[in-house]
Design an enzyme around this catalytic site. Structure first.
Site, PDB file in Angstrom:
ATOM      1  N   GLU A 208       9.153  -4.153   2.248  1.00 14.18           N
ATOM      2  CA  GLU A 208       7.810  -4.398   1.727  1.00 14.18           C
ATOM      3  C   GLU A 208       7.871  -4.210   0.218  1.00 14.18           C
ATOM      4  OE1 GLU A 208       4.754  -2.081   3.734  1.00 14.18           O
ATOM      5  OE2 GLU A 208       3.478  -2.197   1.953  1.00 14.18           O
TER       6      GLU A 208
ATOM      7  N   ASP B  73      -3.655   3.878  -3.056  1.00 17.56           N
ATOM      8  CA  ASP B  73      -2.389   4.560  -3.295  1.00 17.56           C
ATOM      9  C   ASP B  73      -2.547   5.914  -3.953  1.00 17.56           C
ATOM     10  OD1 ASP B  73      -0.263   2.808  -2.316  1.00 17.56           O
ATOM     11  OD2 ASP B  73      -1.167   1.352  -3.679  1.00 17.56           O
TER      12      ASP B  73
END
Lengths: 401, 256
Positions: B46, B57
């Site tokens: 990924e 995040d």
């Protein structure tokens, strides 16, 4: 108060999908979906309840000190040759319009059974207003603030702490309002069940822009009554307000959006000049993009990275603008002007000397455009004086020399 | 057949998907890292497209994104780097990023470039499912790209069913209510993983967020088809003086 008014007929208010024209929506990661969905499903119903409205009204009256006066500024009117009124949001408890929204949202949070409150703040006005209502209701409060803003807004940091809030520095990215908002959203992702996020402006995922606009709509609701009393007409010729995210402008415009004869003027922060590279004039410098889960006009690089804006006023230092305002800009319903740091400073000194009112730097941007409008002597003009200038004294003193 | 589907039909369990931020630690490390991951026995890659404001995040991936952007990484540069990568790498490759850079690149243009270079799937955590269905699905289908949606412990069963129906490739199960890289106790999440497994979704399930070592990888794999490791890997290479050996020893540490 008329916060639950049905706006579904309007082409300027939010539609049932959460959009203003092509702006708005809810570009949230799945982690926030249940929270945002819960709000979306419930906010209109909750704020329509008579018990909610009674409590909201009572707190606005007895705690905030509303209605805020609509003051005829005689000497300013003489200078600009029009009938200029100031909507005195600066006289609210905590010193700005921000508290209208935090009162509404804390009552909503209680009804959703939330125990903890988070907020973001730039200049600290929304942080103080949130810390204030949390103290009032006995709820835990965490405020995210960019570490750079913490340094330049020390008095408001002290106020938040005295009110019992925890102030957490946002140290990511550019360390200002945008990043404080990112950190608040991340906190919410990590605490989805017991926490309500009180966003301070008409930004963020649907339903926030509409919800915050409704809580702020008390500003234009009062203006209508007060103008009718004073001039015999509820509609002025102009309403002028500064726009960062745009919450005071949303409140001042709300009940006039469908009154096309009323000219709406939004004033953005030009910083050191729109094309100087140090500006926050989003409508001029931005293009369609996504910030804080909302599709709106956004200052960004060609590659879609969000750009750091500049304004002397921490409250207008935002690279986006609420989706309502993006729509008002695109449809031409509102005229978008901008004022530089220097123009805002000059307007703040002028109001202080002419009317004995020291305005917040944000509000001074709106005042600064009186000189640029083609005003006629019979024109009735309302400037939303969104906040008081105490917090900006250091900046004012520095530039007085 | 899309490489992601091929992978799951060949190997239905213990899939190890490693996330790394493109253009990090140095701009031109992207391909080296991908190649070393393949040599080390990883099953899927990924690649993060760095964004200035990555809301989902935690600090580690934020920091790597900031550095990658400063290094000069952008969507157009990434596609330049990926030109011809299929000559060297056969693993399924997914691009992960946020909507705004993709929107500015143009969704159709983006999908076309993915197909041209050999990318197999996309993760866009802030793309609403409704908008994907009404506006973008035909584009993704045209270029045979899987769009992978997330579910979380707070996602209702009805919504998990809907997400499973719309997703292709696999469903990304976020291990706990958190941003990436948080240490939350995996033990608490087993009931949720088991619930997902019992739902018998049409898609395979990979678990991500908080997977960082052999133990958490094993815990995730017990009730799913595999797991995704991001922050722990980014941390392992952020100050590496020898990327190859750092990557090999990291992957060995997971797979044992």
């Amino acid at each position: 108060m008329d916060i639950a008014v049905n706006t579904s007929h309007s082409k300027y208010h939010v539609n049932d999908k959460g959009y203003y024209g092509r702006f708005g929506g809810a570009y949230i990661p799945e982690m926030l979906y249940p929270n945002v969905e819960e709000l979306k499903e419930q906010y209109l119903q909750i704020i329509s309840e008579p018990a909610f409205q009674a409590e909201f009204d009572q707190l606005l009256t007895d705690y905030v000190g509303r209605p805020s006066p609509l003051f005829f500024a005689k000497r300013l009117s003489e200078k600009y040759k029009a009938k200029i009124y100031l909507k005195r949001e600066d006289l609210n408890h905590t010193g700005a319009h921000k508290v209208n929204n935090t009162i509404g949202q804390i009552l909503l949070a209680q009804r959703l059974g939330k125990k903890k409150i988070i907020a973001e703040t730039g200049a600290g006005q929304h942080g103080v207003a949130t810390a204030t209502v949390c103290a009032l209701m006995g709820l835990e409060c965490v405020v995210y603030m960019g570490s750079i803003d913490i340094e330049r807004q020390a008095p408001n940091v002290a106020r938040m702490k005295m009110l019992g809030a925890t102030v957490v520095p946002a140290t990511s990215g550019s360390k200002t309002l945008k990043d404080a908002t990112n950190e608040a959203i991340r906190h919410w992702i990590n605490h989805p069940v017991d926490t309500h996020y009180i966003i301070g402006s008409v930004v963020g995922p649907h339903p926030y822009p509409d919800m915050v606009a409704r809580f702020q709509s008390v500003v234009s609701e009062e203006m209508r009554k007060q103008l009718l009393e004073k001039t015999g007409n509820a509609n002025p010729d102009y309403v002028i307000a500064c726009v960062g995210g745009g919450s005071n402008a949303a409140g001042a415009f709300f009940h006039y959006l469908d009154e096309e004869a009323v000219k709406l003027v939004a004033v953005e922060a030009a910083g050191k000049g729109v094309n100087s590279g140090f500006s926050a004039a989003t409508s001029q410098l931005g293009k369609m993009g996504i910030i804080h889960a909302s599709k709106t006009l956004l200052m960004q690089t060609e590659d879609g990275q969000i750009v750091e804006p500049h304004s002397i006023s921490a409250g207008l230092d935002y690279p986006g603008v609420g989706p309502l305002h993006a729509h008002l800009y695109e449809t031409g319903r509102a005229q978008f002007l901008n004022a530089t740091d220097d123009e805002a400073l000059a307007a703040a000194y002028e109001l202080s000397l002419l009317e004995g009112i020291i305005p917040a730097l944000e509000s001074a941007h709106a005042l600064a455009k009186l000189k640029d409008l083609p005003l006629k002597p019979e024109d009735v003009v309302v400037v939303c004086l969104s906040g008081r200038g105490d917090k900006d004294l250091e900046t004012y003193i520095k530039h007085l020399k | 057949m899309n490489r992601i589907d091929q992978l799951f039909s060949n190997k239905p369990k213990e899939i190890l998907n490693i996330y790394c931020t493109a253009g990090f630690p140095a701009l031109n490390d992207t391909l080296t890292i991908m190649e070393t991951l393949q040599q080390s026995g990883v099953d899927m890659i990924e690649l993060g497209m760095p964004f200035s404001d990555p809301l989902a995040d935690g600090p580690v991936i934020q920091e790597s994104s900031t550095r990658a952007i400063a290094n000069g990484m952008r969507v157009s540069v990434l596609f330049e780097q990926l030109k011809g990568f299929r000559d060297r790498i056969s693993l399924p490759v997914i691009l992960m990023g946020y909507m705004n850079p993709v929107l500015q690149f143009g969704v159709e243009n983006f999908c076309q470039k993915c197909a041209e270079t050999g990318v197999d799937g996309i993760i866009l955590p802030d793309l609403p499912m409704d908008e994907f269905e009404t506006e973008y699905r035909p584009i993704f289908e045209k270029y045979d790209l899987h769009l992978i949606f997330l579910v979380t412990p707070e996602t209702s069963e009805a919504r998990i069913r809907k997400i499973d129906a719309v997703s292709t490739g696999f469903v990304y199960a976020v291990s706990s209510s958190s941003t990436t890289g948080k240490d939350k106790d995996m033990g608490d999440q087993q009931a949720y993983f088991a619930r997902l497994k019992e739902m018998k979704l049409k898609n395979p399930v990979l678990i991500g967020f908080g997977i960082k070592d052999k133990q958490t990888f094993a815990a995730a794999c017990a009730n799913s088809n595999g797991a995704i490791i991001g922050s722990a890997f980014v941390k392992a290479i952020e100050n590496s003086t020898n990327l190859q050996s750092s990557i090999q020893s990291f992957v060995q540490g997971i797979k044992g």
